[in-house]
Design an enzyme around this catalytic site. Structure first.
Site, PDB file in Angstrom:
ATOM      1  CG  ASP A 288      -9.839   0.036   6.106  1.00  0.00           C
ATOM      2  OD1 ASP A 288      -9.712  -0.192   4.885  1.00  0.00           O
ATOM      3  OD2 ASP A 288      -9.285  -0.647   6.976  1.00  0.00           O
TER       4      ASP A 288
ATOM      5  CD  GLN B  29      -3.178  -4.604   6.754  1.00  0.00           C
ATOM      6  OE1 GLN B  29      -3.108  -3.624   6.031  1.00  0.00           O
ATOM      7  NE2 GLN B  29      -3.849  -5.698   6.407  1.00  0.00           N
TER       8      GLN B  29
ATOM      9  CE  LYS C  36      -3.725  -2.454   2.338  1.00  0.00           C
ATOM     10  NZ  LYS C  36      -4.340  -2.803   3.631  1.00  0.00           N
TER      11      LYS C  36
END
Length: 298
Positions: A121, A98, A54
């Protein structure tokens, strides 16, 4: 009898590239590169790889990022303090924690601690509520990526009968909300749905995110339907190796009108949408800043 041609392949890489190009163009118009904070706890190899990927992709698009790597034994309070600090930092536009976290950490308070305006997210309850009420907010990456993938390939869901198989908070539920917002008629099903095939055969657009290899077989698909396979399953090949396969049986390609491959379908869209969300968050933050000289100075 003439054999039906194989389904159109709804390939992810070109759709992801288009989304990343748009993110790059929009990022370049901002006063500074949008900044993504990536929080990782522990050294789980998959998490390390995902976060590294990412950060690398962010740099390619013109975003800045920083990986906040914490030790495996990090206490809950310390992780919450970091997330609070990042949420309060005006130089940070997006925050991604994460998952999964180590077993001793509860992810729910951590995700709730993220400023909803920086929740790239799309998992904060404020953003979930905004989605289901049709209001502005950051959308979960995989569901939003699915919608971008369909749009890239010219698949309109407006007025279509859509069936979603899977009810997770990460994919099934939010993609059902996005389909409703796009004027589809939506049924949300799952592995416990009685006579699942009778439900899936009603779908013009079938999205499968159940986490069970080959759950959907050709007899469960309406001829000509668009099928999006979100599943990623590892199955043995018989020679001691494993291969990736989806929740949809490969023979569905002989029935569907269009089908995403596994791998190479939805997967590339998730990271692309994460970076687009970061750009969107940055755009909104700059738009809220006061007018006048020095307005963008950090």
């Amino acid at each position: 009898m003439t054999e039906r041609p194989a389904a159109q392949v709804l390939s992810g890489p070109p759709a992801a590239a288009a989304l990343l190009d748009e993110a790059s163009r929009r990022a370049a118009r901002l006063p500074r590169p949008p900044h993504l904070a990536l929080v990782r706890v522990g050294e789980d190899p998959a998490s390390v790889s995902y976060v590294r990927g990412k950060a690398k992709k962010a740099a390619e698009v013109g975003l800045s990022s920083h990986v906040h790597a914490l030790p495996e034994a990090t206490p809950q309070a310390e992780l919450l303090a970091l997330v609070a600090a990042l949420s309060a930092d005006p130089a940070v536009d997006g925050i991604l924690v994460q998952l999964p976290l180590p077993a001793h950490l509860d992810p729910e308070p951590v995700l709730r601690a993220v400023d909803p305006a920086k929740d790239v997210d799309g998992l904060h309850p404020a953003n979930t509520g905004a989605l289901w009420n049709g209001h502005e907010g950051l959308r979960p990456c995989t569901p939003a990526g699915i919608m971008a993938l369909l749009a890239h390939h010219g698949v309109s869901v407006r007025g279509q009968r859509a069936v979603v198989v899977g009810r997770s908070a990460l994919v099934g539920r939010p993609v059902a909300g996005l389909l409703l917002n796009a004027d589809a008629t939506v049924t949300l099903a799952h592995r416990a749905t009685p006579d699942l095939g009778a439900v899936t055969r009603e779908a013009d657009v079938l999205i499968v995110a159940a986490g069970q290899a080959h759950l959907i077989t050709p007899d469960m698909v309406r001829p000509g339907a668009t099928v999006v396979d979100v599943g990623i399953n590892r199955v043995p090949t018989g020679d001691g190796r494993e291969r990736l396969t989806g929740d949809v049986h490969p023979d569905v390609a002989q029935v569907a009108g269009a089908l995403t491959p596994v791998p190479g379908g939805v997967g590339p869209m998730t990271v692309a949408q994460l970076l687009m969300n970061t750009v969107i968050a940055a755009e909104r933050q700059h738009a809220l800043m006061p007018e006048g000289p020095g307005e963008h100075v950090r």
